[in-house]
Write a protein that holds these residues in place. Structure first.
Motif, PDB file in Angstrom:
ATOM      1  N   ASN A  15      25.947  17.723  74.612  1.00 36.47           N
ATOM      2  CA  ASN A  15      26.503  16.647  74.179  1.00 36.47           C
ATOM      3  C   ASN A  15      25.334  16.245  73.007  1.00 36.47           C
ATOM      4  OD1 ASN A  15      28.078  16.214  76.003  1.00 36.47           O
ATOM      5  ND2 ASN A  15      26.939  14.894  77.433  1.00 36.47           N
ATOM      6  N   LYS A  30      29.823  21.322  71.323  1.00 34.80           N
ATOM      7  CA  LYS A  30      30.689  21.839  72.547  1.00 34.80           C
ATOM      8  C   LYS A  30      30.960  20.610  73.680  1.00 34.80           C
ATOM      9  CE  LYS A  30      30.899  26.463  71.870  1.00 34.80           C
ATOM     10  NZ  LYS A  30      30.748  27.912  72.321  1.00 34.80           N
ATOM     11  N   GLY A  31      30.036  19.390  73.319  1.00 40.00           N
ATOM     12  CA  GLY A  31      30.344  18.366  74.190  1.00 40.00           C
ATOM     13  C   GLY A  31      30.579  17.294  73.480  1.00 40.00           C
ATOM     14  N   ASP A  32      30.168  16.169  74.292  1.00 33.70           N
ATOM     15  CA  ASP A  32      30.548  14.612  73.431  1.00 33.70           C
ATOM     16  C   ASP A  32      29.533  14.591  72.054  1.00 33.70           C
ATOM     17  OD1 ASP A  32      32.622  14.167  75.217  1.00 33.70           O
ATOM     18  OD2 ASP A  32      31.109  13.075  76.563  1.00 33.70           O
ATOM     19  N   TRP A  48      34.863  17.819  72.942  1.00 33.89           N
ATOM     20  CA  TRP A  48      34.940  16.691  73.722  1.00 33.89           C
ATOM     21  C   TRP A  48      35.080  15.445  73.157  1.00 33.89           C
ATOM     22  CZ3 TRP A  48      36.914  17.463  78.551  1.00 33.89           C
ATOM     23  CH2 TRP A  48      36.510  19.012  78.758  1.00 33.89           C
ATOM     24  N   ASP A  49      34.702  14.246  73.388  1.00 31.54           N
ATOM     25  CA  ASP A  49      35.074  13.078  72.770  1.00 31.54           C
ATOM     26  C   ASP A  49      33.823  12.727  71.508  1.00 31.54           C
ATOM     27  OD1 ASP A  49      36.600  12.760  74.749  1.00 31.54           O
ATOM     28  OD2 ASP A  49      35.367  11.099  75.809  1.00 31.54           O
ATOM     29  N   SER A  64      39.063  17.566  70.568  1.00 33.12           N
ATOM     30  CA  SER A  64      39.715  17.834  71.703  1.00 33.12           C
ATOM     31  C   SER A  64      39.940  16.670  72.556  1.00 33.12           C
ATOM     32  CB  SER A  64      39.216  19.096  72.377  1.00 33.12           C
ATOM     33  OG  SER A  64      39.281  20.356  71.511  1.00 33.12           O
ATOM     34  N   GLY A  65      39.055  16.034  72.373  1.00 33.10           N
ATOM     35  CA  GLY A  65      39.102  14.543  73.186  1.00 33.10           C
ATOM     36  C   GLY A  65      39.320  13.341  72.668  1.00 33.10           C
TER      37      GLY A  65
END
Length: 214
Positions: A15, A30-32, A48-49, A64-65
């Protein structure tokens, strides 16, 4: 990370919390991704988000989120793919691309040329504040609020369209600017709070962490 001008070209493996004046993110996250600033350019994919608030936000790559954006001027490129929900609030919004789930749009001026596969809610002051591009299409149900019905908007809904009345708009531009400013500064406050607390904890327990690691 907190700084005046930031450019990130490498991969962020987890994140990210970022605030600054001018922010450009070119690498993969690769995270939020949570970001607040003045001028924000999101050019790298996010796994992610995304949560972003700024005066100008330009998104040119996919997520992707869920994606939540708030700002004065927001642009989503036609090549962007958002795999989950989109929530967007802005003074001027230009959006293309593909949204594969639901969308909630609160706009002063809206230029829409996107394909949205699920239900959509739109709040816009009037038809004069709306421009519909040739690729715009809503495959789910459309619910919108405006000063009057907008037949051109209803035509792009493959499902059914519902006119839900007058939007909760303030006609005072200063109040609208205060709203966008509040969202931006709230996120900046949250990010700086986390950075300050993290620094205090690191300095306080540095020896303990080093000994524990050993």
């Amino acid at each position: 990370i907190a700084w005046g001008e930031l450019m990130i070209n490498g991969t962020i493996w987890d994140n990210a919390l970022i605030t600054g004046g001018n922010i450009e993110i070119n690498g993969i996250t690769k995270g939020d991704l949570t970001v607040a600033g003045g001028d924000i350019l999101l050019q790298g994919p996010v796994f992610w988000d995304i949560k972003a608030a700024g005066w100008k936000i330009n998104m040119t790559n996919s997520a992707s989120g869920d994606v939540n954006l708030a700002g004065g001027d927001i642009r989503i490129n036609k090549s962007v793919i958002i795999d989950r929900d989109l929530g967007i609030a802005g003074g001027n919004i230009t959006m293309g691309g593909l949204i594969r789930w639901k969308a909630d749009i609160f706009a002063g001026n809206l230029d829409i040329d996107a394909i949205i596969t699920k239900d959509v809610t739109i709040r816009i002051e009037d038809a004069k504040n709306l421009h519909i591009g040739p690729n715009a299409k809503i495959l789910g149900k459309l619910t919108y609020k405006s000063q009057s019905q907008i037949p051109e908007l209803e035509k792009i809904a493959v499902g059914w369209a519902t006119y839900a009345g007058v939007p909760e708009f303030s006609h005072n531009e200063k109040n609208q600017e205060m709203f966008y400013g509040f969202v931006t500064w709230y996120l900046i406050y949250r990010l700086l709070f986390l950075l300050i607390i993290g620094s205090i904890l690191l300095l306080t327990f540095r020896n303990f962490i080093r000994k524990t690691a050993e």
